[in-house]
Write a protein that holds these residues in place. Structure first.
Motif, PDB file in Angstrom:
ATOM      1  N   CYS A  15     -27.236  41.590 -54.360  1.00  0.00           N
ATOM      2  CA  CYS A  15     -28.185  41.585 -53.240  1.00  0.00           C
ATOM      3  C   CYS A  15     -28.369  43.019 -52.767  1.00  0.00           C
ATOM      4  CB  CYS A  15     -27.649  40.748 -52.078  1.00  0.00           C
ATOM      5  SG  CYS A  15     -27.780  38.987 -52.407  1.00  0.00           S
ATOM      6  N   ARG A  18     -26.093  42.498 -47.644  1.00  0.00           N
ATOM      7  CA  ARG A  18     -25.458  41.203 -47.380  1.00  0.00           C
ATOM      8  C   ARG A  18     -25.880  40.707 -46.001  1.00  0.00           C
ATOM      9  NH1 ARG A  18     -21.559  38.421 -50.324  1.00  0.00           N
ATOM     10  NH2 ARG A  18     -21.218  37.069 -48.553  1.00  0.00           N
ATOM     11  N   CYS A  19     -26.511  39.538 -45.953  1.00  0.00           N
ATOM     12  CA  CYS A  19     -26.953  38.981 -44.674  1.00  0.00           C
ATOM     13  C   CYS A  19     -25.722  38.540 -43.864  1.00  0.00           C
ATOM     14  CB  CYS A  19     -27.880  37.798 -44.905  1.00  0.00           C
ATOM     15  SG  CYS A  19     -29.284  38.217 -45.957  1.00  0.00           S
ATOM     16  N   CYS A  22     -24.001  35.058 -44.566  1.00  0.00           N
ATOM     17  CA  CYS A  22     -23.892  34.577 -45.950  1.00  0.00           C
ATOM     18  C   CYS A  22     -22.464  34.640 -46.482  1.00  0.00           C
ATOM     19  CB  CYS A  22     -24.802  35.436 -46.827  1.00  0.00           C
ATOM     20  SG  CYS A  22     -24.678  35.013 -48.561  1.00  0.00           S
ATOM     21  N   PHE A  24     -21.991  33.484 -49.801  1.00  0.00           N
ATOM     22  CA  PHE A  24     -22.144  33.275 -51.244  1.00  0.00           C
ATOM     23  C   PHE A  24     -21.424  34.386 -52.011  1.00  0.00           C
ATOM     24  CE2 PHE A  24     -26.477  31.211 -50.250  1.00  0.00           C
ATOM     25  CZ  PHE A  24     -25.845  30.021 -49.958  1.00  0.00           C
ATOM     26  N   THR A  26     -21.761  37.160 -53.685  1.00  0.00           N
ATOM     27  CA  THR A  26     -22.784  38.154 -53.973  1.00  0.00           C
ATOM     28  C   THR A  26     -22.368  39.500 -53.407  1.00  0.00           C
ATOM     29  OG1 THR A  26     -25.131  38.614 -53.856  1.00  0.00           O
ATOM     30  CG2 THR A  26     -24.160  37.595 -51.908  1.00  0.00           C
ATOM     31  N   GLY A  64     -28.437  32.764 -56.707  1.00  0.00           N
ATOM     32  CA  GLY A  64     -27.695  33.972 -56.359  1.00  0.00           C
ATOM     33  C   GLY A  64     -27.048  33.905 -55.007  1.00  0.00           C
ATOM     34  N   GLY A  65     -26.892  35.101 -54.464  1.00  0.00           N
ATOM     35  CA  GLY A  65     -27.443  36.390 -54.847  1.00  0.00           C
ATOM     36  C   GLY A  65     -28.980  36.424 -54.823  1.00  0.00           C
ATOM     37  N   THR A  66     -29.461  37.457 -55.440  1.00  0.00           N
ATOM     38  CA  THR A  66     -30.909  37.673 -55.490  1.00  0.00           C
ATOM     39  C   THR A  66     -31.339  37.853 -56.942  1.00  0.00           C
ATOM     40  OG1 THR A  66     -30.753  38.770 -53.339  1.00  0.00           O
ATOM     41  CG2 THR A  66     -32.820  39.048 -54.538  1.00  0.00           C
ATOM     42  N   ASN A  99     -35.987  36.700 -53.301  1.00  0.00           N
ATOM     43  CA  ASN A  99     -36.098  37.197 -51.937  1.00  0.00           C
ATOM     44  C   ASN A  99     -37.513  37.765 -51.806  1.00  0.00           C
ATOM     45  OD1 ASN A  99     -36.029  38.992 -49.698  1.00  0.00           O
ATOM     46  ND2 ASN A  99     -33.791  38.907 -49.770  1.00  0.00           N
ATOM     47  N   ARG A 136     -32.130  39.629 -42.494  1.00  0.00           N
ATOM     48  CA  ARG A 136     -32.954  39.509 -43.697  1.00  0.00           C
ATOM     49  C   ARG A 136     -33.722  40.809 -43.896  1.00  0.00           C
ATOM     50  NH1 ARG A 136     -31.675  35.447 -46.973  1.00  0.00           N
ATOM     51  NH2 ARG A 136     -33.746  35.661 -47.860  1.00  0.00           N
TER      52      ARG A 136
END
Ligand code: SF4
Length: 412
Positions: A15, A18-19, A22, A24, A26, A64-66, A99, A136
């Motif tokens: 990514c 990192r939000c 999140c 995940f 990633t 993902g991830g992205t 994204n 975001r």
């Protein structure tokens, strides 16, 4: 049951940022590893493909991830490896998560041409403040642009992902988000309640009292509003958190239903890949931290990108591993009949309209649903969480959909 088609999940753990909410698997700032990671993915696909035997793949999902951080040639090389290792059905659904801030017309044109035919944008909200709070990298204008670019590239199966129950979110702002999303005419919409995960900035801020906790009653009101609003706008609520448009093209409808003995869907734009999970049907997993279920195993791969790449650098040293495990596998569990039954209930009950059918359960396990779970089902029906749809189909009630965890825990 006839041998079901199989699905493939491919994890892309990169990514740009990192939000804050999140959890995940990633990583930000590791894009330099993408070329080596793609090569490791190809090695893993070839390794598992050599042991798979004849297997029909009907869905692939790049999550993902992205995934949209990969270039079109990188997608192309992964898809070529997949097509040479496995047999794809003619109508295979191939999805990518993207994204909205990481796409370009050139990239979407190229990946559409390479065979990717479904795109899922992580939108989360149409409200600028909410998007900023979630950290975001995009605003809503970028989303509008991304949808238009995807349409021009030929994507006619498009999902928009949303999150509700955000701190300080009002019902009015959620209503505006839903209206703006529906105005973009996606074929599919997902809406998940925010969960505050341990180890994320949101989790830490909330435990220190720095983040106003989402009000559960308000979040429930938002969910109920979404149910009514999306249905009024032509979306079929087919899974707790997922809605899909109907499609009158008969071919698509049959394709959506052809995978198994289960006859359940009103809508043809259902996500066929996720249905594979909800039907407890097999899927192979490739990539760092990816989870799979096939040949009686639940298994998962090493989480870290570096470890994953290292493990796939010399796959021939692992030639004795049984299918579907790979050199990257770090957890494996041979399923018992009880595991499979329990997971079947947890997954299938998520299907809000279809629910669980006695005949399917018997076909799968050679035992009756009421013989295996008599007390659980009786209690849930008595408590208004489960209802009898027809003489043999049980599904969640409206209340059960809001209190799903109270239902699922009965079958664990
Ligand atoms: S873009 Fe998605 S996967 Fe990446 S950090 Fe944000 S929420 Fe997580």
């Amino acid at each position: 049951m006839t041998n079901p088609n199989t699905s493939i999940y491919i994890h892309i753990p990169f990514c740009k940022h990192r939000c804050a909410y999140c959890d995940f698997n990633t990583y930000a700032g590791q894009e330099d590893s993408i070329p080596a990671y793609v090569q490791a993915l190809i090695n893993e696909i070839e390794f598992v493909g050599q042991r798979a035997g004849q297997m029909n793949i009907h869905t692939v999902f790049f999550g993902g991830g992205t995934p949209s951080l990969l270039s079109a040639p990188q997608f192309d090389s992964i898809l070529r490896a997949l097509r040479s290792a496995f047999t794809f059905t003619a109508d295979a659904e191939i999805s990518i998560e993207a994204n909205p801030g990481t796409i370009s017309p050139e990239k979407l044109n190229a990946i559409r041409k390479s065979g990717i035919n479904r795109i899922s944008f992580g939108v989360q909200s149409a409200n600028t403040e909410e998007l900023r709070m979630l950290e975001r990298i995009h605003d809503f204008f970028t989303v509008i642009e991304a949808v238009s670019t995807a349409r021009k590239a030929g994507f006619d199966n498009l999902n928009l992902d949303l999150i509700y129950g955000l701190p300080e979110q009002t019902l009015a702002s959620w209503q505006t988000t839903l209206q703006r999303i529906v105005d973009l005419h996606p074929e599919h919409i997902s809406a998940y309640a925010l969960t505050l995960e341990h180890g994320t900035p949101f989790g830490r801020w909330s435990s220190k009292g720095l983040l106003p906790l989402p009000d559960p009653d308000l979040a429930a009101e938002m969910y109920e509003y979404a149910e009514d609003f999306l249905e009024a706008n032509g979306y079929v609520h087919y899974e707790i958190s997922n809605w899909a448009k109907k499609d009158n093209a008969e071919g698509r409808m049959q394709n959506a239903e052809s995978n198994s003995s289960f006859i359940i869907h009103h809508s043809s734009f259902v996500c066929r890949h996720n249905l594979q999970y909800w039907h407890s049907l097999p899927y192979l997993a490739f990539g760092a931290g990816a989870h799979g279920y096939a040949n009686g195993y639940r298994y998962s791969n090493a989480l870290r990108i570096k470890t994953y790449i290292e493990r796939l650098s010399l796959p021939s040293a692992f030639s004795l591993l049984p299918f579907p495990l790979s050199p990257a596998t770090v957890n494996q569990h041979k399923q018992t009949l009880k595991d499979d039954m329990s997971e079947y209930m947890l997954n299938n009950l998520r299907l809000t309209n279809a629910g669980v059918a006695e005949s399917d359960f018997r076909l799968r396990f050679r035992s009756g649903l009421l013989d295996v779970y008599p007390k659980e089902i009786e209690d849930l029906v008595k408590n208004g969480l489960l209802e009898i749809k027809t003489s043999e189909v049980y599904r969640l009630t409206k209340r059960g959909r809001l209190l799903g965890n109270q239902v699922f825990v009965k079958f664990v």
